[in-house]
Each structure stands twice: as C-alpha cells, then as structure tokens.
Design an enzyme around this catalytic site. Structure first.
Site, PDB file in Angstrom:
ATOM      1  N   GLU A  69       0.863  -1.198   0.000  1.00 28.48           N
ATOM      2  CA  GLU A  69       0.000   0.000   0.000  1.00 28.48           C
ATOM      3  C   GLU A  69       0.890   1.236   0.000  1.00 28.48           C
ATOM      4  O   GLU A  69       1.737   1.395   0.887  1.00 28.48           O
ATOM      5  CB  GLU A  69      -0.949   0.010   1.213  1.00 28.48           C
ATOM      6  CG  GLU A  69      -1.898   1.205   1.111  1.00 28.48           C
ATOM      7  CD  GLU A  69      -2.916   1.304   2.241  1.00 28.48           C
ATOM      8  OE1 GLU A  69      -3.098   0.338   3.015  1.00 28.48           O
ATOM      9  OE2 GLU A  69      -3.520   2.391   2.350  1.00 28.48           O
ATOM     10  N   ASP A 143      -2.519  11.991  -2.834  1.00 26.73           N
ATOM     11  CA  ASP A 143      -2.655  13.461  -2.878  1.00 26.73           C
ATOM     12  C   ASP A 143      -3.024  13.868  -4.302  1.00 26.73           C
ATOM     13  O   ASP A 143      -2.303  13.526  -5.239  1.00 26.73           O
ATOM     14  CB  ASP A 143      -1.320  14.122  -2.492  1.00 26.73           C
ATOM     15  CG  ASP A 143      -0.979  13.880  -1.028  1.00 26.73           C
ATOM     16  OD1 ASP A 143      -1.826  14.163  -0.169  1.00 26.73           O
ATOM     17  OD2 ASP A 143       0.137  13.393  -0.753  1.00 26.73           O
TER      18      ASP A 143
HETATM   19  C1  LIG Z   1      -4.263  12.159   0.578  1.00 25.66           C
HETATM   20  S1  LIG Z   1      -3.340  11.180   1.682  1.00 25.66           S
HETATM   21  C2  LIG Z   1      -4.312   9.660   1.729  1.00 25.66           C
HETATM   22  C3  LIG Z   1      -3.995   8.808   2.910  1.00 25.66           C
HETATM   23  C4  LIG Z   1      -4.809   7.523   3.000  1.00 25.66           C
HETATM   24  N1  LIG Z   1      -4.515   6.635   1.912  1.00 25.66           N
HETATM   25  C5  LIG Z   1      -6.285   7.835   3.034  1.00 25.66           C
HETATM   26  O1  LIG Z   1      -6.964   7.613   2.013  1.00 25.66           O
HETATM   27  O2  LIG Z   1      -6.753   8.304   4.086  1.00 25.66           O
HETATM   28  C6  LIG Z   1      -1.950  10.672   0.688  1.00 25.66           C
HETATM   29  C7  LIG Z   1      -0.810  10.077   1.507  1.00 25.66           C
HETATM   30  O3  LIG Z   1       0.227   9.641   0.639  1.00 25.66           O
HETATM   31  C8  LIG Z   1       1.481   9.935   1.244  1.00 25.66           C
HETATM   32  N2  LIG Z   1       2.459  10.014   0.139  1.00 25.66           N
HETATM   33  C9  LIG Z   1       2.467  10.923  -0.860  1.00 25.66           C
HETATM   34  N3  LIG Z   1       3.466  10.691  -1.710  1.00 25.66           N
HETATM   35  C10 LIG Z   1       4.129   9.605  -1.244  1.00 25.66           C
HETATM   36  C11 LIG Z   1       5.266   8.886  -1.700  1.00 25.66           C
HETATM   37  N4  LIG Z   1       5.923   9.257  -2.799  1.00 25.66           N
HETATM   38  N5  LIG Z   1       5.669   7.812  -0.998  1.00 25.66           N
HETATM   39  C12 LIG Z   1       4.996   7.446   0.139  1.00 25.66           C
HETATM   40  N6  LIG Z   1       3.922   8.096   0.615  1.00 25.66           N
HETATM   41  C13 LIG Z   1       3.479   9.155  -0.064  1.00 25.66           C
HETATM   42  C14 LIG Z   1       1.246  11.241   1.969  1.00 25.66           C
HETATM   43  O4  LIG Z   1       2.137  11.429   3.047  1.00 25.66           O
HETATM   44  C15 LIG Z   1      -0.187  11.064   2.468  1.00 25.66           C
HETATM   45  O5  LIG Z   1      -0.251  10.521   3.776  1.00 25.66           O
END
Ligand SMILES: C[S@@+](CC[C@H](N)C(=O)[O-])C[C@H]1O[C@@H](n2cnc3c(N)ncnc32)[C@H](O)[C@@H]1O
Length: 234
Positions: A69, A143
């Site tokens: 994930e 994001d």
């Molecule tokens: C909009 S949040 C969604 C979190 C969760 N999946 C949810 O639906 O509640 C996107 C998450 O992706 C993480 N993220 C963004 N780019 C990433 C990357 N390149 N590698 C790992 N995590 C990443 C961010 O820190 C953030 O917590």
C-alpha cells in the site's frame, strides 16, 4: 535511526510536504525503539548506494501473498488487511512520520507479524523490488495535486506506473481510488497514451457495496461531501 540527519538521505525526500512535521517525543521514542525491526529501509538505501551488482529485495518467504500500500496515511486499511489475512505480507509505504508511528503502535499492541513499513519515498522502494513478485498494490486516495504545476508530484506518474507494472505478477492487480476527477482523467490519458506498454485498465465509480468503498479517512471525507470515489484497476 530514522531521525539521524545524515541518514535521512534523499531517499526520504518528497516534494510538497514536510516530512519532519511535528512529532511528539513519545512517538519519536517509539520509532527509535522499534522501527528498524519492521522495516527494510536500510537495505533499500544500501541498494541505491551500491555501485556495482545490485541485489533486489528479498521478502520473507513464509507468506502466501505480497501486498503493497502506497501512502497509507493513518494505516487504517493496512492494519485491517493485515489482521484479516495473517498469511499474507502487507508492505506499507508512507512518508508521513505520524502515520508510521500510528501503525507501529498497532503492530506492537496487536502483535502483528505480517507488516513491513517504509518511510521512504515510494519510488525508491519500488525500484528495489524484483519483477513479478507482488500480488496486489493499493494506492488509496493519493494526494490529488490539482494545480497543473504540481501534477509532476503525483504518485501515478509514467515512471511509477512503469515500476508498478514491472513488479506485479499479473494484470488487474493495481488498485487506485481517488475522489479527484482530474486525477482519474489525467491517469486515464496517460494510460491511453502508453497502452502498448501498460496494457488495458478499467475505471468505475465505486458503489457502496464495493470492498474498497469508505475504507480510509480521505475517502470518507470525500463521501461526506457527496463526492464520487473512482476506482482504477490496472
Ligand atoms: C491524501 S493522503 C491519503 C492517505 C490515506 N490513503 C487515506 O486515504 O486516508 C496521501 C498520503 O500519501 C502519502 N504520500 C504521498 N506521496 C508519497 C510517496 N511518494 N511515498 C509514500 N507516501 C506518499 C502522503 O504522506 C499522504 O499521507
């Protein structure tokens, strides 16, 4: 280990969000005490720093399936999956340290032994994985980066999709959900452009009875605002 400045190399860097957002002393201690036990990050960094022969990552072989994930946020979906499928391995990648601490707490409290965590930028993790070694990949509401100048920050880039396709064992095993219409449309455009390399895909609007509906904080936020949740399967 995770807080040592010279060890927080470029592999942890991630555009757009400060990785070292405020984190409490107790979470810092938890991470210092336990994180390395549940992570491959040092092997991944070594892999990237190696000049010559590079050994791809080896997953523990007692598990029936390997799931990844990317961007698990507070880890709700990751933990639920790990509890319900103890014979499968769940690798969670998240640059947000508070999310890492949250999942680490659950791993310890619930004595889970089928989760591996990574605080690295997912791209560097994916590069170390062998071809056709992963069963399923989930990217739940990444994001959206709606401004055009920020599109390059999106997780679903050409380079990342190329890696994802390389490491999965079969078709229809990469799942992305989003409430952003522009994200889904742009990803479809990208997949259409490179159809010869990436193959076919499906998109749909998630219905309430779909297993992936309402599984995360970001999804539920969108649902509360009466937004649609799109599912892309690749
Ligand atoms: C909009 S949040 C969604 C979190 C969760 N999946 C949810 O639906 O509640 C996107 C998450 O992706 C993480 N993220 C963004 N780019 C990433 C990357 N390149 N590698 C790992 N995590 C990443 C961010 O820190 C953030 O917590």
């Amino acid at each position: 280990m995770l807080f040592s400045k010279n060890l927080r190399s470029k592999y942890y860097s991630y555009q757009g969000r400060k990785i070292s957002k405020k984190i409490s002393q107790s979470k810092k201690k938890l991470i210092n005490d336990f994180y390395d036990r549940f992570s491959f990050d040092q092997s991944i960094i070594q892999y990237h720093n190696q000049k010559n022969i590079k050994q791809k990552l080896k997953f523990p072989d007692q598990f029936k399936k390997v799931n990844i994930e990317i961007g698990f946020g507070n880890g709700e979906f990751l933990i639920k999956n790990a509890i319900s499928s103890p014979n499968e391995l769940f690798i969670g990648i998240e640059v947000y340290l508070n999310g890492i601490a949250k999942v680490l707490t659950e791993i310890i409290n619930l004595k889970l032994d089928n989760i591996i965590l990574s605080n690295l930028n997912s791209f560097y993790f994916l590069e170390t994985i062998s071809c056709k070694s992963v069963d399923r990949i989930f990217i739940i509401n990444p994001d959206p980066w709606t401004k055009k100048r920020h599109h390059k920050r999106r997780v679903m880039s050409y380079e990342t999709i190329k890696l994802l396709k390389k490491i999965v064992k079969s078709k229809n095993s990469i799942f992305m959900t989003t409430d952003s219409e522009s994200y889904i449309k742009d990803t479809e455009r990208l997949l259409n452009k490179y159809k010869a390399s990436f193959g076919s895909y499906k998109t749909c609007i998630l219905s309430e009875n779909n297993k992936l509906y309402g599984i995360s904080r970001y999804q539920r936020k969108a649902i509360e605002k009466e937004g649609k949740i799109y599912l892309l399967t690749l």
